[in-house]
Scaffold this motif. Structure first.
Motif: not given
Length: 102
Positions: A40-44, A76-89
């Motif tokens: 639920e958190t960015r850090e998590g 660096e990639m994890l610092g961008y929400s669109d990349l983070r969400f794409a990786l999670l997906s």
């Protein structure tokens, strides 16, 4: 035929960002490892992805030069929400496909 329980299980998935993509290789985490992450958190999310991703490939810099996979690139990639969400997906889709054997 006997089943070998591998503790270091991995799968590769395409990560789609708009009309572009790259590939990520993920470790399959145990239930206990998964429970340690707060999705639920960015850090998590970042902590989970650092634990799960072993490599990214197909990433280019602004000039089109390939960037080798490294912990610094992942950070660096994890610092961008669109990349983070794409990786999670990509992790979720790839895990479900690997789980069902597709």
């Amino acid at each position: 035929m006997a089943f070998r329980l591998a503790t270091d299980r991995r799968f590769t998935a395409d990560v789609q960002i708009r009309s572009e993509s790259f590939t990520a290789t993920f470790r399959v985490l145990s239930d206990a490892e998964l429970a340690a992450h707060d999705f639920e958190t960015r850090e998590g999310q970042q902590t989970f992805l650092r634990a799960a991703i072993t490599e990214v490939s197909g990433v280019l810099d602004a000039d089109g030069t390939p960037i080798p996979s490294s912990p610094q690139l992942l950070d660096e990639m994890l610092g961008y929400s669109d990349l983070r969400f794409a990786l999670l997906s990509a992790h979720t889709k790839g895990f479900l496909q690997a789980k069902t054997g597709n």
